[in-house]
Design a protein around this motif. Structure first.
Motif, PDB file in Angstrom:
ATOM      1  N   UNK A 184      34.444  12.669  20.393  1.00 28.17           N
ATOM      2  CA  UNK A 184      35.383  11.896  21.322  1.00 28.17           C
ATOM      3  C   UNK A 184      36.151  11.253  20.368  1.00 28.17           C
ATOM      4  N   UNK A 185      35.646  10.903  18.890  1.00 31.00           N
ATOM      5  CA  UNK A 185      36.092   9.595  18.824  1.00 31.00           C
ATOM      6  C   UNK A 185      37.500  10.211  17.776  1.00 31.00           C
ATOM      7  N   UNK A 186      37.332  11.937  17.548  1.00 32.36           N
ATOM      8  CA  UNK A 186      38.519  12.121  17.511  1.00 32.36           C
ATOM      9  C   UNK A 186      39.708  12.198  18.499  1.00 32.36           C
ATOM     10  N   UNK A 187      39.364  12.527  19.743  1.00 36.43           N
ATOM     11  CA  UNK A 187      40.496  11.940  21.462  1.00 36.43           C
ATOM     12  C   UNK A 187      40.650  10.743  20.647  1.00 36.43           C
ATOM     13  N   UNK A 188      39.577   9.712  20.838  1.00 29.61           N
ATOM     14  CA  UNK A 188      40.342   8.142  20.892  1.00 29.61           C
ATOM     15  C   UNK A 188      41.827   7.880  20.092  1.00 29.61           C
ATOM     16  N   UNK A 189      41.888   8.819  18.859  1.00 28.76           N
ATOM     17  CA  UNK A 189      42.984   8.641  18.511  1.00 28.76           C
ATOM     18  C   UNK A 189      43.863   9.504  18.668  1.00 28.76           C
ATOM     19  N   UNK A 190      43.920  10.902  19.117  1.00 29.67           N
ATOM     20  CA  UNK A 190      45.418  11.543  20.029  1.00 29.67           C
ATOM     21  C   UNK A 190      44.396  12.512  20.847  1.00 29.67           C
ATOM     22  N   UNK A 191      45.719  12.460  21.584  1.00 33.48           N
ATOM     23  CA  UNK A 191      45.087  13.630  22.522  1.00 33.48           C
ATOM     24  C   UNK A 191      45.739  15.444  22.751  1.00 33.48           C
ATOM     25  N   UNK A 192      45.274  16.281  22.652  1.00 38.86           N
ATOM     26  CA  UNK A 192      46.085  17.707  22.258  1.00 38.86           C
ATOM     27  C   UNK A 192      46.842  18.401  23.149  1.00 38.86           C
ATOM     28  N   UNK A 193      47.061  19.384  22.983  1.00 40.65           N
ATOM     29  CA  UNK A 193      47.187  20.383  23.953  1.00 40.65           C
ATOM     30  C   UNK A 193      47.328  21.257  23.373  1.00 40.65           C
ATOM     31  N   UNK A 194      46.375  22.070  23.631  1.00 41.92           N
ATOM     32  CA  UNK A 194      45.720  23.431  22.590  1.00 41.92           C
ATOM     33  C   UNK A 194      45.994  24.528  23.023  1.00 41.92           C
TER      34      UNK A 194
END
Length: 326
Positions: A184-194
């Motif tokens: 969740x901390x990571x997603x606050x920095x960046x969203x992805x399309x994996x």
């Protein structure tokens, strides 16, 4: 004495039942703590003829006793993270090769050849302490990928974002295994399309964030990483095996592991499939400790030995099954 081939080649329910009963008798004879617990329940070893009759040791015993089934030297001590002011569990492992064989075989069963993947690990709360069985497993799996891009990340989110984005874009199969709050901390920095990445959450906010129900959590993770499903790993300090969910929070066990779901009011009886109760784990790889553990998790069991984890008991003691814990 048991060989690994007795455990890791199980291929049917009949074979599992037969092996589990042999393990029960072995541990009753060789594990003083487990035998004393069985005696307190007035369970005669010779009267146990089915899985449902086997006593399950409350998991709190690992906080207060040395739960071992032989006198061999301890090779590895795994400890739980615990919280301030609480005792931590200590799992004394006298033959760590059983753990290595268990998680390696389970990974192959669920995910195939490990060399097909790069493994990225976002496990800060585990890296920050010693004795984590999860770190031991992931570190070994990272080495087994033989991929220079595999590795651990602490709080260097920018490096992880760049690495994950580049690998996924290049078509590399990636598994990002992370503690829930770290993802969740990571997603606050960046969203992805994996497109080529599996996100595997290991559960746990570790007091860093408000707890979330699985459906809510997985929706946030799916949206943030651009995926249709989130994988999960179910393991714990006191076990040597893990179950995996490939989506929807439904866990599958490797062939040498199963769960039973006990009545929350009567720990010695079991509820029907689909009913909520306390999760009992049979982990036959845990041959040198105790293979029959009553956890503090609540869940439901379904057909084909799949199960769902719904949360934890409100109270630290498991009602009706806390003999000898104090």
């Amino acid at each position: 004495m048991f060989n690994a081939s007795d455990i890791f080649t199980i291929s049917s329910q009949k074979q599992f039942d037969k092996t589990a009963l042999k393990v029960f008798r072995y541990q009753h004879e060789n594990n003083a703590v487990y035998r004393e617990f069985c005696d307190l329940l007035q369970v005669d070893k010779g009267s146990v003829k089915s899985l449902a009759q086997i006593p399950f040791l409350p998991i709190q015993f690992f906080k207060t006793h040395q739960v071992v089934s032989n006198l061999n030297e301890v090779q590895q001590t795994f400890t739980s993270s615990g919280t301030t002011g609480t005792n931590t569990s200590r799992h004394l492992v006298t033959d760590v090769s059983w753990y290595e064989q268990s998680y390696r075989a389970a990974f192959t069963e669920f995910y195939g050849n490990i060399e097909d993947y790069a493994i990225l690990a976002l496990l800060p709360s585990y890296l920050e302490r010693e004795g984590s069985s999860l770190i031991y497993m992931v570190e070994d799996l990272i080495k087994m990928t033989n991929n220079a891009d595999s590795g651990f990340y602490l709080f260097n989110h920018e490096d992880l974002i760049q690495k994950l984005t580049a690998l996924d874009h290049d078509g590399q199969n990636v598994i990002l295994i992370g503690v829930t709050y770290g993802l969740l901390d990571l997603l606050e920095k960046q969203s992805f399309s994996l497109n080529n990445t599996i996100i595997m959450e290991t559960g746990g906010m570790k007091g860093r964030r408000k707890e979330m129900i699985r459906e809510e959590l997985h929706k946030v993770l799916c949206d943030g990483f651009g995926l249709s499903a989130i994988h999960s790993e179910y393991g714990m300090t006191e076990l040597l095996s893990q179950a995996y969910s490939l989506g929807d929070g439904i866990f599958e066990c490797p062939q040498w592991m199963q769960v039973l779901v006990r009545d929350t009011e009567d720990a010695l009886t079991y509820v029907e499939n689909g009913k909520t109760g306390g999760i009992n784990v049979i982990d036959l790889a845990n041959i040198n400790s105790c293979s029959f553990i009553a956890t503090q998790d609540l869940g439901k069991k379904y057909a084909n030995n799949t199960f769902e984890v719904l949360g934890r008991f409100d109270h630290s003691d498991i009602r009706g099954c806390n003999l000898m814990v104090l």
